[in-house]
Design a protein around this motif. Structure first.
Motif, PDB file in Angstrom:
ATOM      1  N   ASN A 291     -32.165  65.967 -61.137  1.00  0.00           N
ATOM      2  CA  ASN A 291     -30.938  66.323 -61.244  1.00  0.00           C
ATOM      3  C   ASN A 291     -30.690  66.006 -62.982  1.00  0.00           C
ATOM      4  O   ASN A 291     -29.681  66.106 -63.375  1.00  0.00           O
ATOM      5  CB  ASN A 291     -30.026  64.998 -60.907  1.00  0.00           C
ATOM      6  CG  ASN A 291     -29.889  65.400 -59.079  1.00  0.00           C
ATOM      7  OD1 ASN A 291     -29.866  66.304 -58.756  1.00  0.00           O
ATOM      8  ND2 ASN A 291     -29.753  64.067 -58.595  1.00  0.00           N
ATOM      9  N   GLY A 292     -31.721  66.287 -63.516  1.00  0.00           N
ATOM     10  CA  GLY A 292     -31.689  66.067 -65.154  1.00  0.00           C
ATOM     11  C   GLY A 292     -31.588  64.577 -65.506  1.00  0.00           C
ATOM     12  O   GLY A 292     -31.852  63.768 -64.866  1.00  0.00           O
ATOM     13  N   ILE A 293     -31.564  64.559 -66.765  1.00  0.00           N
ATOM     14  CA  ILE A 293     -31.517  63.398 -67.628  1.00  0.00           C
ATOM     15  C   ILE A 293     -30.514  63.233 -68.804  1.00  0.00           C
ATOM     16  O   ILE A 293     -30.569  64.274 -69.497  1.00  0.00           O
ATOM     17  CB  ILE A 293     -33.073  62.796 -67.985  1.00  0.00           C
ATOM     18  CG1 ILE A 293     -33.156  61.369 -68.556  1.00  0.00           C
ATOM     19  CG2 ILE A 293     -33.666  63.650 -68.777  1.00  0.00           C
ATOM     20  CD1 ILE A 293     -34.419  61.080 -68.658  1.00  0.00           C
ATOM     21  N   SER A 294     -29.931  62.269 -69.226  1.00  0.00           N
ATOM     22  CA  SER A 294     -29.056  62.080 -70.317  1.00  0.00           C
ATOM     23  C   SER A 294     -30.036  62.070 -71.405  1.00  0.00           C
ATOM     24  O   SER A 294     -31.084  61.309 -71.393  1.00  0.00           O
ATOM     25  CB  SER A 294     -27.981  60.948 -70.188  1.00  0.00           C
ATOM     26  OG  SER A 294     -28.566  59.974 -70.035  1.00  0.00           O
ATOM     27  N   ALA A 295     -29.407  62.248 -72.796  1.00  0.00           N
ATOM     28  CA  ALA A 295     -29.967  62.020 -73.730  1.00  0.00           C
ATOM     29  C   ALA A 295     -30.382  60.428 -73.971  1.00  0.00           C
ATOM     30  O   ALA A 295     -31.158  60.070 -74.564  1.00  0.00           O
ATOM     31  CB  ALA A 295     -29.314  62.373 -75.173  1.00  0.00           C
ATOM     32  N   LEU A 296     -29.415  59.773 -73.511  1.00  0.00           N
ATOM     33  CA  LEU A 296     -29.433  58.183 -73.648  1.00  0.00           C
ATOM     34  C   LEU A 296     -30.673  57.679 -72.799  1.00  0.00           C
ATOM     35  O   LEU A 296     -31.319  56.911 -73.423  1.00  0.00           O
ATOM     36  CB  LEU A 296     -28.156  57.506 -73.173  1.00  0.00           C
ATOM     37  CG  LEU A 296     -27.972  55.921 -73.560  1.00  0.00           C
ATOM     38  CD1 LEU A 296     -27.738  55.813 -75.032  1.00  0.00           C
ATOM     39  CD2 LEU A 296     -26.697  55.667 -72.993  1.00  0.00           C
ATOM     40  N   GLN A 297     -30.900  58.311 -71.659  1.00  0.00           N
ATOM     41  CA  GLN A 297     -31.922  57.800 -70.670  1.00  0.00           C
ATOM     42  C   GLN A 297     -33.383  58.369 -71.354  1.00  0.00           C
ATOM     43  O   GLN A 297     -34.184  57.780 -71.361  1.00  0.00           O
ATOM     44  CB  GLN A 297     -31.621  58.398 -69.261  1.00  0.00           C
ATOM     45  CG  GLN A 297     -30.500  57.987 -68.767  1.00  0.00           C
ATOM     46  CD  GLN A 297     -30.438  58.552 -67.363  1.00  0.00           C
ATOM     47  OE1 GLN A 297     -30.196  59.768 -67.584  1.00  0.00           O
ATOM     48  NE2 GLN A 297     -30.107  58.042 -66.358  1.00  0.00           N
TER      49      GLN A 297
ATOM     50  N   TYR B   2     -30.364  57.821 -80.870  1.00  0.00           N
ATOM     51  CA  TYR B   2     -29.862  58.689 -79.879  1.00  0.00           C
ATOM     52  C   TYR B   2     -29.905  60.146 -80.472  1.00  0.00           C
ATOM     53  O   TYR B   2     -30.024  61.058 -79.877  1.00  0.00           O
ATOM     54  CB  TYR B   2     -28.444  58.095 -79.747  1.00  0.00           C
ATOM     55  CG  TYR B   2     -27.660  59.042 -78.708  1.00  0.00           C
ATOM     56  CD1 TYR B   2     -27.911  59.095 -77.285  1.00  0.00           C
ATOM     57  CD2 TYR B   2     -26.752  59.882 -79.473  1.00  0.00           C
ATOM     58  CE1 TYR B   2     -27.094  60.086 -76.519  1.00  0.00           C
ATOM     59  CE2 TYR B   2     -26.048  60.987 -78.605  1.00  0.00           C
ATOM     60  CZ  TYR B   2     -26.205  60.900 -77.093  1.00  0.00           C
ATOM     61  OH  TYR B   2     -25.481  61.727 -76.194  1.00  0.00           O
ATOM     62  N   LYS B   3     -29.594  60.188 -81.745  1.00  0.00           N
ATOM     63  CA  LYS B   3     -29.503  61.487 -82.318  1.00  0.00           C
ATOM     64  C   LYS B   3     -30.839  62.346 -82.166  1.00  0.00           C
ATOM     65  O   LYS B   3     -30.957  63.690 -82.036  1.00  0.00           O
ATOM     66  CB  LYS B   3     -29.235  61.544 -83.902  1.00  0.00           C
ATOM     67  CG  LYS B   3     -29.193  62.815 -84.450  1.00  0.00           C
ATOM     68  CD  LYS B   3     -28.987  62.704 -86.073  1.00  0.00           C
ATOM     69  CE  LYS B   3     -29.026  64.141 -86.620  1.00  0.00           C
ATOM     70  NZ  LYS B   3     -28.333  63.785 -88.157  1.00  0.00           N
ATOM     71  N   SER B   4     -31.859  61.694 -82.361  1.00  0.00           N
ATOM     72  CA  SER B   4     -33.361  62.303 -82.263  1.00  0.00           C
ATOM     73  C   SER B   4     -33.623  62.825 -80.828  1.00  0.00           C
ATOM     74  O   SER B   4     -33.959  63.954 -80.444  1.00  0.00           O
ATOM     75  CB  SER B   4     -34.471  61.310 -82.564  1.00  0.00           C
ATOM     76  OG  SER B   4     -34.638  61.089 -83.903  1.00  0.00           O
ATOM     77  N   ALA B   5     -33.072  61.899 -79.550  1.00  0.00           N
ATOM     78  CA  ALA B   5     -33.228  62.133 -78.273  1.00  0.00           C
ATOM     79  C   ALA B   5     -32.307  63.567 -78.029  1.00  0.00           C
ATOM     80  O   ALA B   5     -32.534  64.378 -77.316  1.00  0.00           O
ATOM     81  CB  ALA B   5     -32.979  61.102 -77.445  1.00  0.00           C
ATOM     82  N   TRP B   6     -31.012  63.243 -78.513  1.00  0.00           N
ATOM     83  CA  TRP B   6     -30.247  64.227 -78.429  1.00  0.00           C
ATOM     84  C   TRP B   6     -30.752  65.851 -78.661  1.00  0.00           C
ATOM     85  O   TRP B   6     -30.215  66.802 -77.858  1.00  0.00           O
ATOM     86  CB  TRP B   6     -28.867  64.187 -78.819  1.00  0.00           C
ATOM     87  CG  TRP B   6     -27.624  65.125 -78.935  1.00  0.00           C
ATOM     88  CD1 TRP B   6     -27.058  65.164 -77.814  1.00  0.00           C
ATOM     89  CD2 TRP B   6     -27.353  66.279 -79.836  1.00  0.00           C
ATOM     90  NE1 TRP B   6     -26.156  66.573 -78.009  1.00  0.00           N
ATOM     91  CE2 TRP B   6     -26.403  67.075 -79.291  1.00  0.00           C
ATOM     92  CE3 TRP B   6     -28.099  66.494 -81.026  1.00  0.00           C
ATOM     93  CZ2 TRP B   6     -25.856  68.147 -79.783  1.00  0.00           C
ATOM     94  CZ3 TRP B   6     -27.709  67.820 -81.720  1.00  0.00           C
ATOM     95  CH2 TRP B   6     -26.583  68.448 -80.997  1.00  0.00           C
ATOM     96  N   LEU B   7     -30.936  65.690 -79.972  1.00  0.00           N
ATOM     97  CA  LEU B   7     -31.515  66.842 -80.687  1.00  0.00           C
ATOM     98  C   LEU B   7     -32.688  67.529 -79.732  1.00  0.00           C
ATOM     99  O   LEU B   7     -32.757  68.823 -79.428  1.00  0.00           O
ATOM    100  CB  LEU B   7     -31.934  66.798 -82.098  1.00  0.00           C
ATOM    101  CG  LEU B   7     -32.378  68.055 -82.712  1.00  0.00           C
ATOM    102  CD1 LEU B   7     -31.356  69.213 -82.897  1.00  0.00           C
ATOM    103  CD2 LEU B   7     -32.715  67.573 -84.151  1.00  0.00           C
ATOM    104  N   LEU B   8     -33.542  66.592 -79.262  1.00  0.00           N
ATOM    105  CA  LEU B   8     -34.754  67.147 -78.559  1.00  0.00           C
ATOM    106  C   LEU B   8     -34.393  67.838 -77.201  1.00  0.00           C
ATOM    107  O   LEU B   8     -34.927  68.822 -76.967  1.00  0.00           O
ATOM    108  CB  LEU B   8     -35.632  65.863 -78.299  1.00  0.00           C
ATOM    109  CG  LEU B   8     -36.904  66.159 -77.356  1.00  0.00           C
ATOM    110  CD1 LEU B   8     -37.783  67.249 -77.681  1.00  0.00           C
ATOM    111  CD2 LEU B   8     -37.709  64.713 -77.374  1.00  0.00           C
TER     112      LEU B   8
END
Length: 312
Positions: free
Chosen positions: A98-104, A114-120
């Motif tokens: 089902n996917g995964i959020s940037a926070l997870q 969080y910014k690094s995870a979001w960009l990735l």
């Protein structure tokens, strides 16, 4: 491809760690994906070169002396994250049905921001669309829907409110087998439900000559390159006439709420791309890792600014 990748489920985390224990193992695998027949210089096309000992995972062309990192010109280009982190992220993203959020993702990778995870994650979503993918063929159901969006001030983990005006329109197409079973799908953000919007969508996703089944909406009138089969709904429920598009739309809305607690307008297209990627590989999860890595290895790099400005 190693035999361990042939079963129809993703590698377990333990199997993944054994296959990719460090950056060197990841670099070796990525190099094989980029140059399956051996190194090819992106500058002059030379096929002779050597791996440098003084620069990590970098080749030098014997002909023009150009030095090329294994990640240069790929989705990983210019990233400060280790290759092992990229590979782990791809494994996590493709292993979660089902996917995964940037926070997870930030928590699982142990990233500092969080910014690094979001960009990735955004770069990986971009790599979920193969620029060379083929058009849908045969019988294709086409319909449209609307989906509610999350407030812009809601936190990454999700907010409580729903904007009464926070709607986006989506066009969807489902390729059917001769037996009427769903195969591939396409989704696209659209401005409205007019013919000026819907007909270009059909042209963009359906091969010429395909049989396009729609409801009786006039926006589909005039599909000159396709065999158009409009079915006037009347008193019959639309989900009976266009069974699979409605099933896809229903799954999309549940996925948006369950995984991401609602979608945001700015990157709405990326979420649709991710949903399409997952749906089209729902029965072939074993190859999802290789598919995403392979597209990412061929995809030109993009920066955070590109995503913010929606140019990539």
């Amino acid at each position: 491809m190693p035999s361990r990748w042939k079963h129809d489920r993703p590698l377990s985390r333990a199997q993944f760690e054994a296959r990719f224990p460090d950056n060197a193992a990841c670099a070796d695998y990525l190099a094989h994906r980029r140059w399956p027949d051996g190194f090819v210089c992106p500058g002059c096309g030379g096929t002779k070169g050597w791996l440098l000992k003084t620069k990590a995972f970098t080749w030098e062309c014997a002909a023009c002396r150009r030095q090329t990192s294994v990640t240069a010109g790929t989705v990983m280009h210019g990233s400060h994250l280790p290759l092992k982190t990229w590979f782990t992220a791809i494994h996590i993203v493709t292993s979660h049905s089902n996917g995964i959020s940037a926070l997870q993702l930030q928590a699982q990778l142990g990233l500092g921001s969080y910014k690094s995870a979001w960009l990735l994650l955004t770069k990986l979503r971009r790599a979920m669309v193969d620029p060379e993918r083929s058009l849908l063929e045969g019988i294709i159901e086409v319909d449209e829907t609307e989906i509610a969006l999350r407030h812009k001030d809601d936190p990454p983990a999700g907010g409580q409110g729903r904007s009464s005006q926070g709607k986006m329109f989506v066009a969807g197409a489902v390729e059917l087998s001769p037996e009427g079973q769903p195969r591939r799908i396409r989704l696209s953000q659209i401005a409205d439900f007019s013919g000026a919007t819907l007909k270009p969508f059909v042209v963009a996703v359906a091969a010429p000559g395909a049989r396009v089944v729609t409801d009786g909406w006039s926006g589909y009138t005039g599909l000159s390159d396709h065999v158009h089969e409009p079915k006037v709904v009347g008193k019959m429920a639309a989900h009976i006439i266009l069974r699979w598009t409605h099933r896809v739309f229903s799954n999309l809305k549940r996925w948006a709420l369950g995984t991401y607690h609602g979608l945001r307008r700015q990157h709405f297209r990326r979420y649709l791309d991710e949903f399409v990627f997952r749906w089209n590989r729902r029965r072939h999860t074993a190859v999802a890792f290789d598919t995403l890595l392979g597209i990412g290895a061929r995809l030109a790099p993009a920066t955070a600014r590109d995503f913010v400005q929606q140019r990539a």
